[in-house]
Enzyme design. Structure first.
Site, PDB file in Angstrom:
ATOM      1  N   TYR A 195      -6.439  -0.792  -6.746  1.00  0.00           N
ATOM      2  CA  TYR A 195      -5.838  -1.998  -6.162  1.00  0.00           C
ATOM      3  C   TYR A 195      -5.218  -1.739  -4.792  1.00  0.00           C
ATOM      4  CZ  TYR A 195      -1.426  -0.723  -8.721  1.00  0.00           C
ATOM      5  OH  TYR A 195      -0.320  -0.129  -9.248  1.00  0.00           O
ATOM      6  N   GLU A 196      -4.875  -2.834  -4.128  1.00  0.00           N
ATOM      7  CA  GLU A 196      -4.450  -2.829  -2.714  1.00  0.00           C
ATOM      8  C   GLU A 196      -5.513  -2.186  -1.828  1.00  0.00           C
ATOM      9  OE1 GLU A 196      -2.169  -4.673  -2.025  1.00  0.00           O
ATOM     10  OE2 GLU A 196      -1.252  -4.885  -3.988  1.00  0.00           O
ATOM     11  N   GLY A 197      -6.760  -2.469  -2.115  1.00  0.00           N
ATOM     12  CA  GLY A 197      -7.888  -1.900  -1.388  1.00  0.00           C
ATOM     13  C   GLY A 197      -8.325  -0.615  -2.053  1.00  0.00           C
ATOM     14  N   HIS A 236     -10.680   2.055   2.069  1.00  0.00           N
ATOM     15  CA  HIS A 236      -9.767   2.619   3.063  1.00  0.00           C
ATOM     16  C   HIS A 236     -10.429   3.767   3.817  1.00  0.00           C
ATOM     17  CE1 HIS A 236      -6.305   0.201   2.196  1.00  0.00           C
ATOM     18  NE2 HIS A 236      -6.324   0.510   0.915  1.00  0.00           N
ATOM     19  N   ARG A 238       0.823  -1.214   0.000  1.00  0.00           N
ATOM     20  CA  ARG A 238       0.000   0.000   0.000  1.00  0.00           C
ATOM     21  C   ARG A 238       0.855   1.262   0.000  1.00  0.00           C
ATOM     22  NH1 ARG A 238      -4.450  -2.717   4.047  1.00  0.00           N
ATOM     23  NH2 ARG A 238      -5.754  -3.548   2.363  1.00  0.00           N
TER      24      ARG A 238
END
Length: 521
Positions: free
Chosen positions: A403-405, A410, A275
Protein backbone atom coordinates in the site's frame (compact mmCIF):
# COMPACT_ATOMS: atom_id res chain seq x y z
CA UNK A 1 4.03 -14.01 24.31
CA UNK A 2 6.91 -11.55 24.60
CA UNK A 3 5.46 -8.25 25.86
CA UNK A 4 5.99 -5.23 23.64
CA UNK A 5 8.80 -2.93 24.76
CA UNK A 6 9.40 0.28 22.83
CA UNK A 7 13.06 0.45 21.65
CA UNK A 8 13.50 3.97 22.97
CA UNK A 9 17.29 3.92 23.36
CA UNK A 10 17.72 2.91 19.72
CA UNK A 11 15.12 5.40 18.48
CA UNK A 12 16.52 8.41 20.31
CA UNK A 13 20.10 7.52 19.42
CA UNK A 14 19.22 7.04 15.77
CA UNK A 15 17.35 10.32 15.46
CA UNK A 16 20.25 12.31 16.87
CA UNK A 17 23.09 10.33 15.24
CA UNK A 18 21.63 9.94 11.76
CA UNK A 19 18.83 12.49 11.44
CA UNK A 20 20.80 15.20 13.23
CA UNK A 21 17.83 17.48 14.00
CA UNK A 22 19.94 20.05 15.86
CA UNK A 23 19.35 23.52 14.56
CA UNK A 24 15.79 22.87 13.45
CA UNK A 25 13.51 25.69 14.60
CA UNK A 26 11.81 24.69 17.81
CA UNK A 27 13.61 21.36 18.17
CA UNK A 28 14.05 20.34 21.80
CA UNK A 29 15.66 16.94 22.15
CA UNK A 30 14.97 16.70 25.90
CA UNK A 31 11.28 17.45 25.41
CA UNK A 32 11.07 14.95 22.53
CA UNK A 33 12.60 12.29 24.77
CA UNK A 34 10.14 13.02 27.56
CA UNK A 35 7.16 12.85 25.20
CA UNK A 36 8.39 9.60 23.64
CA UNK A 37 8.85 8.02 27.06
CA UNK A 38 5.35 9.02 28.15
CA UNK A 39 3.81 7.61 24.98
CA UNK A 40 5.88 4.42 25.25
CA UNK A 41 4.51 3.83 28.74
CA UNK A 42 0.94 4.31 27.49
CA UNK A 43 1.51 2.09 24.45
CA UNK A 44 3.14 -0.70 26.43
CA UNK A 45 0.50 -0.67 29.15
CA UNK A 46 -2.73 -0.05 27.24
CA UNK A 47 -2.36 -0.27 23.44
CA UNK A 48 -0.12 -3.31 22.99
CA UNK A 49 -2.20 -5.68 25.15
CA UNK A 50 -5.08 -5.29 22.66
CA UNK A 51 -2.95 -6.28 19.65
CA UNK A 52 -3.20 -10.08 19.71
CA UNK A 53 -6.81 -10.25 21.00
CA UNK A 54 -7.81 -7.70 18.37
CA UNK A 55 -6.18 -9.80 15.67
CA UNK A 56 -8.10 -12.88 16.81
CA UNK A 57 -11.47 -11.12 17.07
CA UNK A 58 -11.08 -8.81 14.09
CA UNK A 59 -13.22 -5.90 12.94
CA UNK A 60 -16.78 -6.82 11.93
CA UNK A 61 -19.45 -5.31 9.70
CA UNK A 62 -22.81 -5.36 11.50
CA UNK A 63 -25.89 -3.85 9.83
CA UNK A 64 -23.74 -1.65 7.63
CA UNK A 65 -21.54 -0.35 10.45
CA UNK A 66 -18.06 -1.44 11.48
CA UNK A 67 -17.60 -2.76 14.97
CA UNK A 68 -14.04 -2.67 16.27
CA UNK A 69 -12.63 -5.41 18.55
CA UNK A 70 -13.30 -5.31 22.28
CA UNK A 71 -11.34 -2.69 24.16
CA UNK A 72 -10.39 -0.57 21.16
CA UNK A 73 -12.99 2.14 21.83
CA UNK A 74 -11.87 2.43 25.45
CA UNK A 75 -8.20 2.80 24.60
CA UNK A 76 -9.03 5.27 21.82
CA UNK A 77 -10.92 7.46 24.30
CA UNK A 78 -7.83 7.40 26.52
CA UNK A 79 -5.59 8.19 23.54
CA UNK A 80 -7.71 11.16 22.51
CA UNK A 81 -8.32 12.28 26.07
CA UNK A 82 -4.60 12.52 26.73
CA UNK A 83 -4.17 14.72 23.65
CA UNK A 84 -2.14 12.32 21.51
CA UNK A 85 -4.29 12.87 18.41
CA UNK A 86 -3.35 16.55 18.37
CA UNK A 87 0.32 16.07 19.19
CA UNK A 88 1.71 17.61 15.99
CA UNK A 89 -1.16 19.96 15.13
CA UNK A 90 -0.76 23.75 15.54
CA UNK A 91 -1.44 25.13 18.99
CA UNK A 92 -3.68 27.80 17.49
CA UNK A 93 -6.06 25.04 16.38
CA UNK A 94 -6.01 23.12 19.65
CA UNK A 95 -2.95 20.95 19.05
CA UNK A 96 0.34 20.76 20.92
CA UNK A 97 2.60 21.85 18.06
CA UNK A 98 5.17 19.16 18.86
CA UNK A 99 6.28 18.79 15.24
CA UNK A 100 6.60 15.85 12.84
CA UNK A 101 9.82 14.44 14.34
CA UNK A 102 8.14 13.86 17.68
CA UNK A 103 5.23 12.44 15.71
CA UNK A 104 7.65 10.04 13.99
CA UNK A 105 8.82 8.75 17.37
CA UNK A 106 5.30 8.11 18.64
CA UNK A 107 4.23 6.65 15.30
CA UNK A 108 6.92 3.96 15.39
CA UNK A 109 6.03 3.09 18.97
CA UNK A 110 2.33 2.92 18.07
CA UNK A 111 2.95 0.68 15.05
CA UNK A 112 5.09 -1.69 17.08
CA UNK A 113 2.44 -1.90 19.77
CA UNK A 114 -0.62 -2.29 17.56
CA UNK A 115 -0.45 -1.44 13.86
CA UNK A 116 -4.14 -2.13 13.30
CA UNK A 117 -5.14 0.67 15.65
CA UNK A 118 -2.31 2.92 14.49
CA UNK A 119 -3.63 2.73 10.92
CA UNK A 120 -7.01 4.03 12.06
CA UNK A 121 -5.61 6.95 14.03
CA UNK A 122 -2.44 7.64 12.04
CA UNK A 123 -4.03 9.37 9.04
CA UNK A 124 -5.00 12.39 11.13
CA UNK A 125 -1.60 14.21 11.00
CA UNK A 126 -1.55 13.88 7.20
CA UNK A 127 -5.10 15.17 6.96
CA UNK A 128 -4.19 18.16 9.13
CA UNK A 129 -1.18 18.89 6.93
CA UNK A 130 -3.34 18.72 3.82
CA UNK A 131 -5.92 21.10 5.27
CA UNK A 132 -3.20 23.51 6.37
CA UNK A 133 -1.70 23.50 2.88
CA UNK A 134 -4.89 23.60 0.79
CA UNK A 135 -7.87 24.43 2.97
CA UNK A 136 -9.23 27.92 3.45
CA UNK A 137 -8.81 29.62 6.82
CA UNK A 138 -12.48 28.94 7.52
CA UNK A 139 -12.10 25.25 6.65
CA UNK A 140 -9.02 24.94 8.84
CA UNK A 141 -10.80 26.53 11.78
CA UNK A 142 -13.82 24.27 11.34
CA UNK A 143 -12.33 20.92 10.27
CA UNK A 144 -9.04 20.64 12.16
CA UNK A 145 -10.16 21.04 15.83
CA UNK A 146 -12.41 17.92 15.75
CA UNK A 147 -9.45 15.93 14.40
CA UNK A 148 -7.21 17.32 17.12
CA UNK A 149 -9.66 16.53 19.91
CA UNK A 150 -10.30 13.01 18.65
CA UNK A 151 -13.97 13.68 17.98
CA UNK A 152 -13.21 12.83 14.34
CA UNK A 153 -10.84 10.44 12.65
CA UNK A 154 -9.81 10.70 9.01
CA UNK A 155 -9.55 8.62 5.86
CA UNK A 156 -7.87 8.95 2.48
CA UNK A 157 -10.29 7.84 -0.26
CA UNK A 158 -8.21 7.32 -3.38
CA UNK A 159 -8.24 3.78 -4.79
CA UNK A 160 -11.06 2.45 -6.97
CA UNK A 161 -11.77 -1.03 -8.39
CA UNK A 162 -10.38 -0.07 -11.81
CA UNK A 163 -7.98 2.63 -10.63
CA UNK A 164 -5.19 1.47 -8.39
CA UNK A 165 -1.91 3.06 -9.33
CA UNK A 166 -3.31 4.52 -12.57
CA UNK A 167 -5.10 7.55 -11.21
CA UNK A 168 -6.22 8.68 -14.66
CA UNK A 169 -8.80 5.88 -14.45
CA UNK A 170 -10.59 7.34 -11.44
CA UNK A 171 -14.32 7.51 -12.13
CA UNK A 172 -15.77 8.80 -8.86
CA UNK A 173 -17.33 12.11 -9.81
CA UNK A 174 -18.22 15.31 -7.99
CA UNK A 175 -21.10 17.39 -9.29
CA UNK A 176 -21.94 20.93 -8.26
CA UNK A 177 -25.13 21.48 -6.32
CA UNK A 178 -25.74 25.07 -5.28
CA UNK A 179 -22.80 26.23 -3.21
CA UNK A 180 -21.64 22.68 -2.58
CA UNK A 181 -20.96 19.38 -4.30
CA UNK A 182 -22.34 15.85 -4.39
CA UNK A 183 -20.10 12.80 -4.86
CA UNK A 184 -21.04 9.64 -6.74
CA UNK A 185 -18.78 6.61 -7.02
CA UNK A 186 -17.03 3.76 -5.29
CA UNK A 187 -13.75 3.57 -3.41
CA UNK A 188 -11.96 0.46 -2.13
CA UNK A 189 -9.17 -0.40 0.29
CA UNK A 190 -10.07 2.50 2.59
CA UNK A 191 -8.47 2.04 6.01
CA UNK A 192 -10.89 3.04 8.74
CA UNK A 193 -13.61 3.88 6.23
CA UNK A 194 -15.94 3.24 9.12
CA UNK A 195 -15.36 2.47 12.81
CA UNK A 196 -17.07 2.94 16.15
CA UNK A 197 -14.23 4.80 17.87
CA UNK A 198 -14.91 8.44 16.96
CA UNK A 199 -18.09 10.47 16.75
CA UNK A 200 -17.40 11.42 13.13
CA UNK A 201 -15.05 10.82 10.22
CA UNK A 202 -13.47 13.27 7.83
CA UNK A 203 -13.23 11.58 4.43
CA UNK A 204 -10.77 13.21 2.04
CA UNK A 205 -11.99 12.04 -1.36
CA UNK A 206 -10.30 12.33 -4.75
CA UNK A 207 -13.04 12.79 -7.33
CA UNK A 208 -13.36 13.84 -10.93
CA UNK A 209 -14.71 17.30 -11.76
CA UNK A 210 -13.81 17.11 -15.47
CA UNK A 211 -12.61 14.54 -17.99
CA UNK A 212 -9.14 16.11 -18.38
CA UNK A 213 -7.21 13.08 -17.11
CA UNK A 214 -5.42 13.60 -13.80
CA UNK A 215 -5.90 17.36 -14.22
CA UNK A 216 -9.60 16.77 -13.87
CA UNK A 217 -9.23 15.46 -10.30
CA UNK A 218 -10.12 17.54 -7.27
CA UNK A 219 -10.00 16.94 -3.52
CA UNK A 220 -13.14 16.98 -1.41
CA UNK A 221 -14.06 16.63 2.23
CA UNK A 222 -17.10 14.67 3.36
CA UNK A 223 -17.87 15.06 7.05
CA UNK A 224 -21.14 13.25 7.60
CA UNK A 225 -22.65 9.84 6.89
CA UNK A 226 -25.29 11.05 4.44
CA UNK A 227 -24.92 9.28 1.11
CA UNK A 228 -22.02 7.09 2.33
CA UNK A 229 -22.34 3.32 2.76
CA UNK A 230 -19.89 0.55 3.60
CA UNK A 231 -21.15 -2.59 1.84
CA UNK A 232 -18.18 -4.74 2.90
CA UNK A 233 -14.87 -4.91 4.71
CA UNK A 234 -12.04 -7.01 3.29
CA UNK A 235 -11.02 -10.38 4.72
CA UNK A 236 -7.26 -9.91 4.80
CA UNK A 237 -4.09 -11.91 5.45
CA UNK A 238 -3.22 -9.66 8.39
CA UNK A 239 -4.27 -6.48 10.19
CA UNK A 240 -7.54 -8.16 11.10
CA UNK A 241 -8.44 -5.47 13.62
CA UNK A 242 -8.11 -2.71 11.02
CA UNK A 243 -11.25 -2.40 8.86
CA UNK A 244 -10.34 -2.07 5.18
CA UNK A 245 -13.56 -0.80 3.67
CA UNK A 246 -15.31 -0.72 0.35
CA UNK A 247 -17.18 2.59 0.28
CA UNK A 248 -20.10 3.69 -1.85
CA UNK A 249 -20.79 7.42 -2.31
CA UNK A 250 -24.35 8.07 -3.45
CA UNK A 251 -24.86 11.81 -3.65
CA UNK A 252 -22.73 12.38 -0.56
CA UNK A 253 -22.50 16.11 0.34
CA UNK A 254 -18.94 17.40 -0.02
CA UNK A 255 -16.89 20.57 -0.04
CA UNK A 256 -13.94 21.37 -2.27
CA UNK A 257 -10.50 21.51 -0.64
CA UNK A 258 -8.11 23.71 -2.59
CA UNK A 259 -8.56 24.75 -6.23
CA UNK A 260 -10.63 22.68 -8.60
CA UNK A 261 -8.38 20.42 -10.67
CA UNK A 262 -5.60 20.52 -8.07
CA UNK A 263 -6.71 17.38 -6.23
CA UNK A 264 -3.75 15.22 -7.07
CA UNK A 265 -1.27 17.72 -5.65
CA UNK A 266 -3.36 18.08 -2.52
CA UNK A 267 -3.77 14.33 -2.07
CA UNK A 268 -0.04 13.76 -2.45
CA UNK A 269 0.54 16.05 0.53
CA UNK A 270 -1.27 13.43 2.57
CA UNK A 271 0.22 10.49 0.70
CA UNK A 272 3.83 11.61 1.19
CA UNK A 273 3.22 11.79 4.93
CA UNK A 274 1.59 8.37 4.75
CA UNK A 275 4.54 6.88 2.85
CA UNK A 276 7.01 7.87 5.54
CA UNK A 277 4.56 6.61 8.14
CA UNK A 278 4.49 3.26 6.31
CA UNK A 279 8.30 3.27 6.34
CA UNK A 280 8.11 3.55 10.12
CA UNK A 281 5.67 0.64 10.20
CA UNK A 282 8.35 -1.47 8.52
CA UNK A 283 10.90 -0.25 11.07
CA UNK A 284 8.56 -1.06 13.96
CA UNK A 285 7.98 -4.61 12.78
CA UNK A 286 11.69 -5.19 12.18
CA UNK A 287 12.48 -4.00 15.70
CA UNK A 288 9.68 -6.11 17.20
CA UNK A 289 10.90 -9.23 15.38
CA UNK A 290 14.49 -8.66 16.48
CA UNK A 291 13.43 -8.12 20.09
CA UNK A 292 11.25 -11.25 20.26
CA UNK A 293 13.97 -13.35 18.65
CA UNK A 294 16.69 -11.97 20.92
CA UNK A 295 14.77 -12.53 24.13
CA UNK A 296 13.57 -16.00 23.12
CA UNK A 297 17.04 -17.14 22.05
CA UNK A 298 18.58 -15.95 25.33
CA UNK A 299 16.20 -18.13 27.37
CA UNK A 300 15.79 -21.19 25.15
CA UNK A 301 18.16 -24.07 25.93
CA UNK A 302 19.21 -26.01 22.88
CA UNK A 303 22.28 -28.22 22.36
CA UNK A 304 25.55 -28.03 24.25
CA UNK A 305 28.56 -25.78 24.20
CA UNK A 306 32.23 -26.79 23.78
CA UNK A 307 32.41 -27.53 27.52
CA UNK A 308 29.53 -29.98 27.31
CA UNK A 309 27.14 -27.77 29.30
CA UNK A 310 23.66 -26.87 28.10
CA UNK A 311 23.78 -23.89 25.77
CA UNK A 312 21.29 -21.12 25.17
CA UNK A 313 20.07 -20.79 21.61
CA UNK A 314 21.84 -17.48 21.09
CA UNK A 315 25.27 -19.07 21.55
CA UNK A 316 24.94 -20.89 18.22
CA UNK A 317 26.57 -19.10 15.31
CA UNK A 318 23.71 -19.22 12.83
CA UNK A 319 21.23 -18.00 15.42
CA UNK A 320 23.50 -15.09 16.37
CA UNK A 321 23.81 -14.27 12.69
CA UNK A 322 20.04 -14.08 12.23
CA UNK A 323 19.47 -12.02 15.37
CA UNK A 324 22.20 -9.55 14.39
CA UNK A 325 20.82 -9.34 10.87
CA UNK A 326 17.29 -8.56 12.12
CA UNK A 327 18.75 -6.05 14.58
CA UNK A 328 20.74 -4.33 11.82
CA UNK A 329 17.74 -4.29 9.50
CA UNK A 330 15.74 -2.41 12.13
CA UNK A 331 18.50 0.05 12.97
CA UNK A 332 19.48 0.77 9.36
CA UNK A 333 15.87 1.24 8.28
CA UNK A 334 15.18 3.55 11.20
CA UNK A 335 18.20 5.64 10.23
CA UNK A 336 16.93 6.02 6.68
CA UNK A 337 13.44 6.99 7.88
CA UNK A 338 14.80 9.54 10.35
CA UNK A 339 17.09 11.02 7.72
CA UNK A 340 14.11 11.48 5.39
CA UNK A 341 11.98 13.06 8.12
CA UNK A 342 14.66 15.53 9.21
CA UNK A 343 15.52 16.47 5.63
CA UNK A 344 11.84 17.15 4.98
CA UNK A 345 11.55 19.31 8.08
CA UNK A 346 14.62 21.37 7.22
CA UNK A 347 12.78 22.48 4.08
CA UNK A 348 16.00 23.29 2.25
CA UNK A 349 16.34 20.28 -0.05
CA UNK A 350 12.99 19.51 -1.67
CA UNK A 351 14.60 17.55 -4.49
CA UNK A 352 16.46 15.32 -2.04
CA UNK A 353 13.22 14.72 -0.12
CA UNK A 354 11.57 13.67 -3.37
CA UNK A 355 14.25 11.00 -3.76
CA UNK A 356 14.49 9.93 -0.12
CA UNK A 357 10.75 9.48 0.47
CA UNK A 358 10.13 6.59 -1.97
CA UNK A 359 13.56 5.13 -1.19
CA UNK A 360 12.71 5.08 2.52
CA UNK A 361 9.33 3.52 1.82
CA UNK A 362 10.89 0.73 -0.24
CA UNK A 363 13.84 0.03 2.03
CA UNK A 364 12.06 0.14 5.39
CA UNK A 365 9.16 -2.06 4.35
CA UNK A 366 11.46 -4.65 2.77
CA UNK A 367 13.58 -4.58 5.94
CA UNK A 368 10.49 -5.21 8.06
CA UNK A 369 9.45 -8.19 5.96
CA UNK A 370 12.95 -9.70 6.00
CA UNK A 371 13.42 -9.21 9.74
CA UNK A 372 10.05 -10.81 10.47
CA UNK A 373 11.08 -13.90 8.52
CA UNK A 374 14.42 -14.06 10.34
CA UNK A 375 12.73 -13.72 13.72
CA UNK A 376 10.37 -16.56 12.92
CA UNK A 377 13.32 -18.72 11.83
CA UNK A 378 15.12 -18.11 15.14
CA UNK A 379 12.12 -19.42 17.04
CA UNK A 380 11.83 -22.43 14.73
CA UNK A 381 8.54 -24.27 15.09
CA UNK A 382 7.46 -21.98 17.90
CA UNK A 383 7.79 -19.02 15.59
CA UNK A 384 5.09 -20.56 13.44
CA UNK A 385 2.65 -20.61 16.36
CA UNK A 386 0.35 -17.76 17.29
CA UNK A 387 1.50 -17.99 20.89
CA UNK A 388 4.80 -16.25 20.16
CA UNK A 389 3.33 -13.38 18.08
CA UNK A 390 5.85 -13.47 15.21
CA UNK A 391 3.43 -15.11 12.80
CA UNK A 392 1.23 -12.03 13.26
CA UNK A 393 4.22 -9.80 12.58
CA UNK A 394 4.82 -11.68 9.31
CA UNK A 395 1.18 -11.25 8.31
CA UNK A 396 0.82 -7.63 9.36
CA UNK A 397 4.05 -6.29 7.87
CA UNK A 398 3.57 -7.86 4.44
CA UNK A 399 1.10 -5.25 3.22
CA UNK A 400 3.54 -2.39 3.82
CA UNK A 401 5.30 -3.23 0.56
CA UNK A 402 1.94 -3.00 -1.24
CA UNK A 403 0.00 0.00 0.00
CA UNK A 404 0.81 3.69 -0.48
CA UNK A 405 2.24 2.67 -3.85
CA UNK A 406 3.74 -0.77 -4.35
CA UNK A 407 7.49 -0.93 -3.95
CA UNK A 408 7.88 -1.82 -7.61
CA UNK A 409 6.06 1.35 -8.65
CA UNK A 410 8.29 3.45 -6.42
CA UNK A 411 11.35 1.77 -7.90
CA UNK A 412 10.13 2.51 -11.40
CA UNK A 413 9.50 6.16 -10.52
CA UNK A 414 12.96 6.51 -9.03
CA UNK A 415 14.62 5.04 -12.12
CA UNK A 416 12.55 6.64 -14.86
CA UNK A 417 11.28 9.93 -13.46
CA UNK A 418 13.47 11.04 -10.56
CA UNK A 419 16.92 9.77 -11.45
CA UNK A 420 17.58 12.03 -14.43
CA UNK A 421 16.23 15.18 -12.82
CA UNK A 422 16.92 17.28 -9.77
CA UNK A 423 16.09 14.50 -7.25
CA UNK A 424 18.70 12.13 -8.69
CA UNK A 425 21.29 14.89 -8.79
CA UNK A 426 20.45 15.88 -5.21
CA UNK A 427 20.93 12.32 -4.00
CA UNK A 428 24.32 12.08 -5.69
CA UNK A 429 25.36 15.44 -4.21
CA UNK A 430 24.25 14.26 -0.77
CA UNK A 431 26.40 11.13 -1.06
CA UNK A 432 29.36 13.10 -2.35
CA UNK A 433 29.25 15.43 0.65
CA UNK A 434 29.41 12.61 3.19
CA UNK A 435 32.83 11.71 4.63
CA UNK A 436 33.85 8.22 5.67
CA UNK A 437 35.82 5.38 4.12
CA UNK A 438 32.83 3.04 4.21
CA UNK A 439 30.88 5.28 1.84
CA UNK A 440 33.45 5.38 -0.97
CA UNK A 441 32.80 2.00 -2.61
CA UNK A 442 28.96 2.04 -2.55
CA UNK A 443 28.99 5.65 -3.76
CA UNK A 444 31.22 4.74 -6.71
CA UNK A 445 28.92 1.86 -7.66
CA UNK A 446 25.93 4.20 -7.43
CA UNK A 447 27.50 6.79 -9.71
CA UNK A 448 28.42 4.16 -12.32
CA UNK A 449 24.90 2.74 -12.20
CA UNK A 450 23.34 6.18 -12.41
CA UNK A 451 25.37 7.05 -15.51
CA UNK A 452 24.58 3.72 -17.13
CA UNK A 453 20.83 4.06 -16.56
CA UNK A 454 20.80 7.69 -17.71
CA UNK A 455 22.26 6.62 -21.05
CA UNK A 456 19.41 4.19 -21.76
CA UNK A 457 16.15 5.04 -23.47
CA UNK A 458 14.08 2.84 -21.15
CA UNK A 459 15.33 2.19 -17.62
CA UNK A 460 12.23 0.44 -16.27
CA UNK A 461 13.74 -3.04 -16.45
CA UNK A 462 16.74 -1.86 -14.45
CA UNK A 463 14.71 -0.11 -11.76
CA UNK A 464 14.88 -2.83 -9.12
CA UNK A 465 18.65 -3.26 -9.19
CA UNK A 466 19.24 0.48 -9.42
CA UNK A 467 17.19 1.03 -6.26
CA UNK A 468 19.01 -1.78 -4.46
CA UNK A 469 22.27 0.01 -5.23
CA UNK A 470 20.80 3.30 -3.98
CA UNK A 471 19.67 1.56 -0.80
CA UNK A 472 23.17 0.27 -0.11
CA UNK A 473 24.74 3.66 -0.81
CA UNK A 474 22.32 5.33 1.60
CA UNK A 475 22.88 2.63 4.22
CA UNK A 476 26.61 3.31 4.04
CA UNK A 477 25.90 6.89 5.12
CA UNK A 478 23.51 5.81 7.86
CA UNK A 479 25.90 3.26 9.36
CA UNK A 480 28.90 5.58 9.11
CA UNK A 481 27.00 8.19 11.10
CA UNK A 482 25.94 5.60 13.68
CA UNK A 483 29.47 4.24 14.00
CA UNK A 484 30.80 7.77 14.55
CA UNK A 485 28.22 8.42 17.28
CA UNK A 486 28.27 4.95 18.87
CA UNK A 487 29.71 6.28 22.11
CA UNK A 488 26.45 8.07 22.86
CA UNK A 489 24.44 4.82 22.77
CA UNK A 490 23.94 2.89 26.04
CA UNK A 491 25.44 -0.17 24.29
CA UNK A 492 28.18 1.29 22.09
CA UNK A 493 29.89 -2.03 21.31
CA UNK A 494 26.67 -3.39 19.84
CA UNK A 495 26.40 -0.39 17.50
CA UNK A 496 30.05 -0.66 16.45
CA UNK A 497 29.72 -4.39 15.77
CA UNK A 498 26.55 -3.97 13.71
CA UNK A 499 28.00 -0.98 11.84
CA UNK A 500 31.24 -2.78 10.93
CA UNK A 501 29.32 -5.73 9.49
CA UNK A 502 26.78 -3.51 7.73
CA UNK A 503 29.44 -1.35 6.08
CA UNK A 504 31.20 -4.43 4.71
CA UNK A 505 27.88 -5.66 3.38
CA UNK A 506 26.85 -2.41 1.69
CA UNK A 507 29.89 -2.47 -0.58
CA UNK A 508 29.40 -6.15 -1.42
CA UNK A 509 25.66 -5.87 -2.06
CA UNK A 510 25.94 -2.72 -4.17
CA UNK A 511 28.56 -4.37 -6.36
CA UNK A 512 26.52 -7.57 -6.58
CA UNK A 513 23.42 -5.78 -7.88
CA UNK A 514 25.52 -3.80 -10.33
CA UNK A 515 27.08 -6.95 -11.74
CA UNK A 516 23.76 -8.79 -11.89
CA UNK A 517 22.09 -6.05 -13.88
CA UNK A 518 25.03 -4.93 -15.99
CA UNK A 519 25.14 -1.55 -14.21
CA UNK A 520 28.75 -1.89 -13.12
CA UNK A 521 30.02 0.74 -15.54
Amino acid sequence: MTPFAAPLDDMLFCLEAVGRPGGLPGWDGSLATEIARHFASFAEGEIAPLDAPGDRQGARLVDGRVRMPDGFATVYRALAGQGWQGLTAPEALGGQGAGPLVGALTSEIFSGANQSLQMITGLVPGAVRTLLAFGSAEQQARLIPPLVSGAWLSTMCLTEPEAGSDLSRIRTRAVREGDGWRIEGEKIFISGGDQDLSEGILHLVLARTSDAGVKGLSLFACTGREGIAVPRIEDKMGLHASPTCQMRFSGAPAELIGPEGDGLRAMFTMMNHARLDVALQGVAHAARAADVARRYAAERRQGRGPDGAEASLDTHGDVRRMIDCADALAMGARGIAHLAFVTMERGEAAALVDFLTPLAKVHCTEAGIEAAGLGMQVLGGYGYLREYRLEQTCRDVRVTAIYEGTNGIHERALATRLLGGAPGAAFSAFLAAEPGAGIVAPRAVWEAARSSVAARADAADLAHDLVQIARQALLSVVWTRMADAAGSHPRPERIRRLAAAALRETAIMARSHALRSGLSG
